[in-house]
Design a protein around this motif. Structure first.
Motif, PDB file in Angstrom:
ATOM      1  N   VAL A   1       0.752  -1.285   0.036  1.00 15.89           N
ATOM      2  CA  VAL A   1       0.031   0.093   0.117  1.00 15.89           C
ATOM      3  C   VAL A   1       1.023   1.174  -0.026  1.00 15.89           C
ATOM      4  N   ASP A   2       1.810   1.363   0.786  1.00 18.85           N
ATOM      5  CA  ASP A   2       2.801   2.488   0.914  1.00 18.85           C
ATOM      6  C   ASP A   2       4.220   1.827   1.166  1.00 18.85           C
ATOM      7  N   SER A   3       5.016   2.157   0.001  1.00 16.11           N
ATOM      8  CA  SER A   3       6.432   1.550   0.243  1.00 16.11           C
ATOM      9  C   SER A   3       7.316   2.401   1.586  1.00 16.11           C
ATOM     10  N   ASP A   4       6.735   3.301   2.071  1.00 14.07           N
ATOM     11  CA  ASP A   4       7.501   4.104   3.369  1.00 14.07           C
ATOM     12  C   ASP A   4       6.948   3.123   4.773  1.00 14.07           C
ATOM     13  N   PHE A   5       6.316   2.351   4.301  1.00 10.65           N
ATOM     14  CA  PHE A   5       5.926   1.309   5.647  1.00 10.65           C
ATOM     15  C   PHE A   5       7.311   0.859   6.195  1.00 10.65           C
ATOM     16  N   ASP A   6       7.293   0.989   7.551  1.00  9.36           N
ATOM     17  CA  ASP A   6       8.529   0.306   8.320  1.00  9.36           C
ATOM     18  C   ASP A   6       8.246   0.015   9.561  1.00  9.36           C
ATOM     19  N   LEU A   7       8.556  -1.450   9.746  1.00  6.06           N
ATOM     20  CA  LEU A   7       8.327  -2.076  10.902  1.00  6.06           C
ATOM     21  C   LEU A   7       8.941  -1.716  12.332  1.00  6.06           C
ATOM     22  N   SER A   8      10.213  -1.065  11.744  1.00  4.20           N
ATOM     23  CA  SER A   8      10.911  -0.394  13.105  1.00  4.20           C
ATOM     24  C   SER A   8      10.470   1.099  13.512  1.00  4.20           C
ATOM     25  N   ALA A   9       9.413   1.757  12.706  1.00  2.00           N
ATOM     26  CA  ALA A   9       8.979   2.896  13.063  1.00  2.00           C
ATOM     27  C   ALA A   9       8.063   2.923  14.237  1.00  2.00           C
ATOM     28  N   PHE A  10       7.462   1.713  14.738  1.00  2.00           N
ATOM     29  CA  PHE A  10       6.592   1.778  15.698  1.00  2.00           C
ATOM     30  C   PHE A  10       7.123   2.372  17.283  1.00  2.00           C
ATOM     31  N   GLU A  11       6.532   3.004  17.617  1.00  2.00           N
ATOM     32  CA  GLU A  11       7.069   3.686  19.020  1.00  2.00           C
ATOM     33  C   GLU A  11       6.055   3.699  19.966  1.00  2.00           C
ATOM     34  N   PHE A  12       6.176   3.528  21.214  1.00  2.00           N
ATOM     35  CA  PHE A  12       5.335   3.433  22.419  1.00  2.00           C
ATOM     36  C   PHE A  12       4.600   4.568  22.286  1.00  2.00           C
ATOM     37  N   SER A  13       3.138   4.395  22.678  1.00  3.33           N
ATOM     38  CA  SER A  13       2.245   5.549  22.732  1.00  3.33           C
ATOM     39  C   SER A  13       1.607   5.740  24.005  1.00  3.33           C
ATOM     40  N   ARG A  14       0.914   4.524  24.508  1.00  4.50           N
ATOM     41  CA  ARG A  14       0.263   4.492  25.743  1.00  4.50           C
ATOM     42  C   ARG A  14       0.063   2.987  26.523  1.00  4.50           C
ATOM     43  N   LYS A  15      -0.318   3.268  27.929  1.00  5.21           N
ATOM     44  CA  LYS A  15      -0.487   2.086  28.408  1.00  5.21           C
ATOM     45  C   LYS A  15      -1.870   2.070  29.154  1.00  5.21           C
ATOM     46  N   ASP A  16      -2.678   1.051  29.121  1.00 12.10           N
ATOM     47  CA  ASP A  16      -3.956   1.167  29.479  1.00 12.10           C
ATOM     48  C   ASP A  16      -4.363  -0.052  30.267  1.00 12.10           C
ATOM     49  N   THR A  17      -5.438  -0.296  31.154  1.00  7.48           N
ATOM     50  CA  THR A  17      -5.839  -1.315  31.684  1.00  7.48           C
ATOM     51  C   THR A  17      -6.850  -1.884  31.042  1.00  7.48           C
ATOM     52  N   ILE A  18      -7.247  -3.295  30.909  1.00  5.98           N
ATOM     53  CA  ILE A  18      -8.210  -3.910  30.151  1.00  5.98           C
ATOM     54  C   ILE A  18      -9.588  -3.805  30.825  1.00  5.98           C
ATOM     55  N   GLU A  19     -10.575  -3.549  30.213  1.00  5.16           N
ATOM     56  CA  GLU A  19     -11.910  -3.307  30.800  1.00  5.16           C
ATOM     57  C   GLU A  19     -12.316  -4.618  31.720  1.00  5.16           C
ATOM     58  N   GLY A  20     -12.078  -5.664  31.225  1.00  4.85           N
ATOM     59  CA  GLY A  20     -12.443  -6.641  32.138  1.00  4.85           C
ATOM     60  C   GLY A  20     -13.885  -7.295  31.685  1.00  4.85           C
ATOM     61  N   ILE A  21     -14.490  -6.999  30.679  1.00  7.52           N
ATOM     62  CA  ILE A  21     -15.791  -7.389  30.495  1.00  7.52           C
ATOM     63  C   ILE A  21     -15.703  -8.973  29.873  1.00  7.52           C
ATOM     64  N   GLU A  22     -16.518  -9.808  30.735  1.00  7.34           N
ATOM     65  CA  GLU A  22     -16.391 -11.117  30.359  1.00  7.34           C
ATOM     66  C   GLU A  22     -17.818 -11.725  30.769  1.00  7.34           C
ATOM     67  N   ARG A  23     -18.256 -12.803  30.064  1.00  9.81           N
ATOM     68  CA  ARG A  23     -19.272 -13.758  30.192  1.00  9.81           C
ATOM     69  C   ARG A  23     -19.374 -14.896  30.086  1.00  9.81           C
ATOM     70  N   PRO A  24     -20.054 -15.801  30.566  1.00 10.09           N
ATOM     71  CA  PRO A  24     -20.017 -17.333  30.424  1.00 10.09           C
ATOM     72  C   PRO A  24     -20.294 -17.495  28.612  1.00 10.09           C
ATOM     73  N   GLU A  25     -19.473 -18.099  28.039  1.00 10.98           N
ATOM     74  CA  GLU A  25     -19.592 -18.351  26.536  1.00 10.98           C
ATOM     75  C   GLU A  25     -18.918 -19.335  26.058  1.00 10.98           C
TER      76      GLU A  25
END
Length: 225
Positions: free
Chosen positions: A65-89
């Motif tokens: 799609v874009d030749s400029d795509f670079d796997l090494s260009a990912f940088e840390f953005s944020r840290k969050d907690t998981i909502e923890g929404i669950e149900r029996p299934e």
């Protein structure tokens, strides 16, 4: 009197030394914690980079799609907690389902993760279509369904891999006024934590369902957006 003054001076000096010593130890502890945090982040980034290399179909798609795509260009953005929404299934995706080949088993046999069955809907009548929203769903071995991550119509989850029994890597995209950008999420289900990594690439040409259409070649899909 002189003797009393000496005692007072000694106590003052002793107190001062104690305070300075405690202060020094606190500073050392703070530095140690900071170094540990940086070390953990570096280790996480290296682990994620190795995981991204395993998702060759996804990275090749973005590169096309874009030749400029670079796997090494990912940088840390944020840290969050998981909502923890669950149900029996119990897991309802069985052999013969288009989703079955893409389930990712937790390495220790604690369940499977699915990122497609929430996004792609197969109605009883009519053609399959895309749901605007996306979800990373963990069907745990204990019979519970847990939402690990959710995204609205601004983006989608596209691929995933278990990096370790404790860490799941999910990749996808997000769209804003500047274009569509690749995203990566490291999910720690046991700890209830998710960290997001952003890529600086912003594409005006990216078609939001393009990777999913490749992944489910042969399945007639209608864009539900």
């Amino acid at each position: 009197m002189v003797h009393s003054n000496k005692i007072i001076h000694f106590l003052v000096l002793f107190s001062l030394i104690s305070v300075l010593s405690c202060s020094s130890k606190n500073e050392e502890n703070d530095v140690s914690k900071e170094e540990k945090t940086h070390a953990d982040m570096d280790e996480e980034a290296q682990l994620m980079e190795l995981g991204l290399q395993k998702l060759s179909a996804w990275s090749s798609h973005w590169k096309s799609v874009d030749s400029d795509f670079d796997l090494s260009a990912f940088e840390f953005s944020r840290k969050d907690t998981i909502e923890g929404i669950e149900r029996p299934e119990e897991l309802h995706i069985t052999q013969g389902s288009p989703f079955y080949p893409h389930l990712k088993k937790q390495p220790d046999g604690q369940g499977v993760v699915d990122i497609y069955s929430y996004k792609i809907v197969f109605p009883e009548e009519g053609r399959p279509y895309f749901n605007p929203d996306s979800e990373v769903t963990y069907f745990r071995a204990d019979g519970m369904r847990e939402r690990l991550l959710f995204m609205g119509p601004s983006g989608a989850f596209e691929d995933l891999v278990w990096l370790t029994p404790e860490i799941l890597l999910v990749v996808g995209h997000f769209e804003d006024e500047n274009g569509v950008s690749p995203k990566a999420w490291l999910i720690y289900p046991n700890d209830g934590i998710v960290t997001q990594y952003d890529n600086s690439l912003q594409s005006k040409e990216y078609k939001r369902e393009s990777f999913l259409l490749k992944r489910f070649t042969g399945v007639s899909l209608v864009n539900g957006l």
